[in-house]
Design an enzyme around this catalytic site. Structure first.
Site, PDB file in Angstrom:
ATOM      1  CB  ILE A 132      36.844 -62.096  50.686  1.00 18.55           C
ATOM      2  CG1 ILE A 132      36.154 -63.371  51.161  1.00 18.55           C
ATOM      3  CG2 ILE A 132      38.360 -62.139  50.948  1.00 18.55           C
ATOM      4  CD1 ILE A 132      36.435 -64.578  50.258  1.00 18.55           C
ATOM      5  CB  CYS A 133      35.436 -60.476  55.949  1.00 17.87           C
ATOM      6  SG  CYS A 133      33.640 -60.603  55.962  1.00 17.87           S
ATOM      7  NE  ARG A 134      34.318 -65.584  61.354  1.00 21.32           N
ATOM      8  CZ  ARG A 134      33.221 -66.082  61.918  1.00 21.32           C
ATOM      9  NH1 ARG A 134      32.947 -67.355  61.778  1.00 21.32           N
ATOM     10  NH2 ARG A 134      32.412 -65.317  62.629  1.00 21.32           N
ATOM     11  CB  SER A 139      33.563 -58.393  52.779  1.00 22.01           C
ATOM     12  OG  SER A 139      32.411 -59.175  52.954  1.00 22.01           O
ATOM     13  CG  MET A 161      38.333 -65.961  53.695  1.00 23.61           C
ATOM     14  SD  MET A 161      38.847 -66.671  52.129  1.00 23.61           S
ATOM     15  CE  MET A 161      40.012 -67.935  52.660  1.00 23.61           C
TER      16      MET A 161
END
Lengths: 171, 132
Positions: A132-134, A139, A161
């Protein structure tokens, strides 16, 4: 003049790099948030310590605006919720450390995308790995990279996120 | 705010007016807006080579001088430079210059000179118009 200084400093950064802006006036919180929104950069958060405010901003990167996903295996964020209670899984957050510090899924491990190559040994290959990333781009890149290295069960979490609305852990 | 245009009229010449004008202008320009300021009447002092270095405080507000030096705000001279660096267009009013017998070289470098019609032409499609 935090806005003007932030603007100047931002011009010397590479896309995706994080900048700390120090200011003493309380109005700078709202100002920097608005400025980031209007210029496309990411406002990560502010740490208040005594009279000093430290704002964290991440320079917008073009690939992030395109949001093109190449890694085949993905999962919707809401489906990840139910997985949280059925280990063994591991969640790898490839955001920058300061983004991670301002909020991440409880139990997630942080390895910024840029450090992935030298920190591969920290990743447990025996578990399903949710990345996961923002948003989705870092990701996705991380998922492609790990798959190339021979990792199995690598899953990119969509959309990231920025839309996670469940409890987060800080620091 | 890359597609936002801001048109400002600066018609007054105290230190307060100068900070209002250049604070808004530099914030807008730093947010990627296109910014133009039309300096007219006393507002011309804000870009006059000598006058803008020693702008007066408004009458009865002289006690704020200490606040300005304490608050660590950049000088107007510096703010004009920052504004120009950020691409803010500075237009001096031709008619006022004629009335006051001022030539273009009395002002900071890089300004344009124009009449009211020049400003109206610039401002006709502005998203934000302000007058100080």
């Amino acid at each position: 003049m935090p806005i003007v200084k932030a603007k100047k400093a931002m011009m010397n950064l590479e896309p995706g790099q994080v900048m700390e802006v120090q200011a003493i006036d309380k109005g700078s919180i709202a100002d920097l948030k608005a400025w980031a929104e209007n210029t496309g950069h990411q406002y990560i958060g502010t740490v208040e310590g005594g009279d000093l405010l430290k704002h964290y901003l991440r320079k917008a990167s073009d690939p992030e605006l395109k949001e093109e996903i190449k890694h085949e295996y993905t999962i919707e964020l809401n489906k990840l919720h139910s997985k949280l209670n059925e280990p063994p899984i591991s969640i790898l957050d490839v955001c920058e450390p300061i983004e991670f510090a301002f909020g991440h899924i409880p139990g997630a491990v942080n390895i910024p995308l840029g450090e992935l190559d030298e920190r591969l040994d920290e990743i447990d290959q025996n578990k399903e790995l949710y990345i996961i990333c923002r948003t989705v781009n870092r990701s996705d890149l991380a998922a492609q990279k790990l798959t190339e290295k021979g990792y199995k069960n690598v899953i990119n979490v969509l959309p990231g996120m920025s839309t996670w609305d469940s409890p987060i852990e800080k620091n | 705010m890359a597609n936002t245009k801001v048109a400002i009229i600066a018609a007054n010449g105290t230190l307060f007016d100068a900070y209002k004008v250049f604070n808004i202008a530099t914030a807008a320009a730093a947010s990627d807006a296109e910014v133009g300021i039309f300096f007219t009447f006393e507002g011309l002092n804000l870009i006059h080579k000598e006058a803008h270095k020693q702008l007066p405080l408004p009458k009865g507000k002289e006690h704020f001088a200490e606040g300005f030096s304490k608050a660590n705000v950049p000088s107007i001279e510096k703010l004009v430079g920052i504004a120009q660096e950020l691409g803010v267009k500075l237009i001096a009013c031709q008619m006022t210059m004629d009335v006051m017998n001022l030539a273009k070289d009395a002002f900071v470098d890089g300004i344009e000179v124009g009449g009211a019609a020049t400003f109206i032409d610039y401002a006709k499609d502005a998203n934000i118009s302000l007058s100080f």
